[in-house]
Design an enzyme around this catalytic site. Structure first.
Site, mmCIF file in Angstrom:
data_model
loop_
_atom_site.group_PDB
_atom_site.id
_atom_site.type_symbol
_atom_site.label_atom_id
_atom_site.label_comp_id
_atom_site.label_asym_id
_atom_site.label_seq_id
_atom_site.Cartn_x
_atom_site.Cartn_y
_atom_site.Cartn_z
ATOM 1 C CE LYS A 1 -25.538 101.590 40.115
ATOM 2 N NZ LYS A 1 -25.668 101.923 38.684
ATOM 3 C CE LYS B 1 -23.801 100.390 32.444
ATOM 4 N NZ LYS B 1 -23.377 101.749 32.775
#
Length: 319
Positions: A144, A250
């Site tokens: 990230k 997702k």
């Protein structure tokens, strides 16, 4: 029309270490396990800041349902409740399996050829975590960015890329947290280094789609859309607007699995399937889709169990 006895339970799952992204700090994963007919399990795991309904909206929907639901009711769930669509259709498809989580021989055979991307902690923690994951068999990692000053992250990035073995692939995930100039800087550096950077994920906010298209055309490093394609409706919109790069899907919040399957098969998109930090119930259904629809043999983003405490099967009183 045949009805199925319906029951649901809430769960609460603590992150062993807080997950830090551009959206904030996530301490606890909450969701809903649904049960149809006593043997069909599904999971509703919303992420409202990613574009799905809220947990409270999902709970309100479950509470207003009768004790017995039909297939027609399940396939008429509104698009504004994508996590509910996924959970109920998964439960319907699981009737007859009678299982909690991954375990059937059929599912294992279906998903055995998948490879997994391991999620690294943000910041300096990535420098030590990757070695533990490497020993566990991971060869693709996600890190990230966009959560600290860019100068700090670039220093860590240099150390990380120097330490990773040549066979490792690295994904950078900005969660829409970069400015246009920061995105150009990251992409330029990725173009210039010898490390195997697989892609930069969602460099800019959802509202800046045209700018992402421009960046994709001007740099060699691949860009993947994530927040921009969180739901099936967004996925279709971006495709219609010309995106032909990588789509991070997702399944847990995308919406109807059957419609997602139809879209992916029709357009043959380059998809990376990713977790929403679901339990084994949602994971099972999502991985089945990933195994069926992955075309580029990209690692799936389900290497996240080291972030979460385990869950226990809730008790249901379905016959």
């Amino acid at each position: 029309m045949r009805g199925y006895r319906f029951d649901f339970r809430c769960y609460r799952r603590r992150f062993l270490r807080p997950l830090v992204t551009n959206h904030g700090i996530w301490h606890t994963r909450e969701g809903i396990i649904v049960c149809l007919g006593g043997c069909g399990y599904g999971e509703i795991a919303p992420i409202s800041w990613f574009g799905s309904e809220t947990l409270e909206q999902a709970l309100d929907f479950c509470r207003q349902l009768p004790a017995e639901v039909t297939q027609e009711m399940i396939f008429s769930i509104a698009d504004s409740l994508p996590a509910c669509q996924f959970g109920f259709q998964s439960a319907l498809g699981g009737i007859g399996n009678g299982e909690w989580g991954v375990g059937s021989r059929e599912v294992k055979e279906y998903t055995q050829f998948l490879t997994y991307s391991g999620l690294l902690p943000s910041g300096e923690g990535a420098l030590s975590q990757w070695e533990r994951l490497w020993k566990q068999g991971y060869r693709t990692f996600k890190w990230k960015i966009g959560v600290d000053a860019i100068s700090n992250e670039l220093e860590i990035f240099e150390l990380l890329t120097r330490s990773l073995p040549p066979a490792a692939k690295l994904r950078l995930d900005a969660n829409g947290g970069l400015s246009y100039e920061e995105a150009k800087l990251w992409l330029g550096i990725c173009d210039d280094i010898s490390a195997n950077i697989e892609f930069l994920e969602q460099p800019l906010p959802v509202s800046q789609f045209s700018a992402i298209l421009e960046l994709s055309a001007n740099f060699q490093t691949a860009i993947a859309l994530d927040e921009s394609v969180a739901t099936l409706q967004q996925l279709e919109n971006c495709f219609q607007q010309g995106w032909r790069g990588i789509f991070v899907i997702k399944p847990g919040i995308a919406g109807s699995p059957s419609r997602l399957r139809d879209f992916c098969q029709k357009h043959q998109i380059d998809a990376v399937f990713s977790s929403v930090f679901e339990t084994e119930i949602g994971r099972k259904a999502a991985l089945q889709l990933a195994a069926e629809l992955s075309l580029k043999n990209r690692a799936v983003g389900f290497g996240i169990n080291h972030f979460l405490e385990p869950t226990e099967k809730p008790e249901f009183k379905c016959p």
